[in-house]
Write an enzyme that holds these catalytic residues in place. Sequence first.
Site, short mmCIF file in Angstrom:
data_model
loop_
_atom_site.label_atom_id
_atom_site.label_comp_id
_atom_site.label_asym_id
_atom_site.label_seq_id
_atom_site.Cartn_x
_atom_site.Cartn_y
_atom_site.Cartn_z
N ARG A 1 0.85 -1.18 0.00
CA ARG A 1 0.00 0.00 0.00
C ARG A 1 0.89 1.23 0.00
O ARG A 1 1.91 1.29 0.69
CB ARG A 1 -0.92 0.03 1.22
N HIS B 1 -0.25 0.03 -9.93
CA HIS B 1 -0.98 -0.86 -9.02
C HIS B 1 -1.46 -2.12 -9.77
O HIS B 1 -2.65 -2.45 -9.79
CB HIS B 1 -2.18 -0.14 -8.39
N GLU C 1 -3.80 7.60 -5.82
CA GLU C 1 -3.81 6.97 -7.13
C GLU C 1 -5.01 7.44 -7.94
O GLU C 1 -6.09 7.59 -7.37
CB GLU C 1 -3.83 5.44 -6.99
#
Length: 308
Positions: free
Chosen positions: A235, A281, A264
């Site tokens: 994370r 990601h 993000e």
Amino acid sequence: MEKIFIATTTYCKHSLEPLNFLKSHGFHVDTNEKGRKLTNDEISDTVSQYDGIIAGTESYSENILNHSKQLKVISRLGTGVDNIDLKVADRMGINVFNTKTSPALGVAELALGLILDLNRNISSHNSDLKNGIWEKRMGSLISGKTLGIVGLGTIGKELVNITKGFGLKYLAHDIKIDFKFSDLHQIEYCTLEEVFTKSDIISIHTSLTKENQNLIDFNLLKMMKQNSILINTSRGGIINEDDLIKALKQKRITGAGLDVFSTEPYQGKLLEFDNVVATPHIAGYTKEIRSKMELEAAKNLVKGLELK
């Protein structure tokens, strides 16, 4: 007719089975058409309109859940639920599920890919060559190096499993100690400070909590060896990004491989560094794993609504 919203992006890109499964139960299904993670304002506007949500990593905080008038189920597409206020969801009678299909192998493989990329300058050489530059930069072996793993859970263990052929020395920091696994693979548990001081490669695989927000700060980063690299596929909030930028500017570490960011989509200053390899990601984003997780999330959603 109950209404379902699929908040996560690229749902059913490789298989329509999960979507067909939902529709076969008579649901009206809407999807995230923005092609990106929804903002807090966007998800706040959305939760009030649906009975069930298949969730990605967007926030379901107390403030956002307070907007939900008819929401009954949040089915998380993924194992982590740190983006959902579980206490508030429970108080409001919202069933929360997560998928048990583990993305561990996909995440571990990407972490290894980032390690190899940074040590051999693969991305930077590729960029140079495509821009007409033939310039060789000396790389480093990862064989025989010390790999420090912060969070020796399912993903951290998978990283150990797939890197055994490199003859690495393993250090680990975790609040839970698995003596059987550590004895089998000759892993030394130690303090977080020792991991950062002694490792040549540090890979982060811990979940995000209020307690470890910005866990990796400048005090830890300046303990790292100057020729070491930092990998984060967990994370973004685990690392203080301003402190990482400071460490990179001061050349305190060789580089960083980042798949996750505090905000993000990410468009910040970390992308300006040649020695930062960044991905959007995608660690668990493999077609084999994703298809299984999507169907499981759909089944969890149906199960949750049937409980109501």
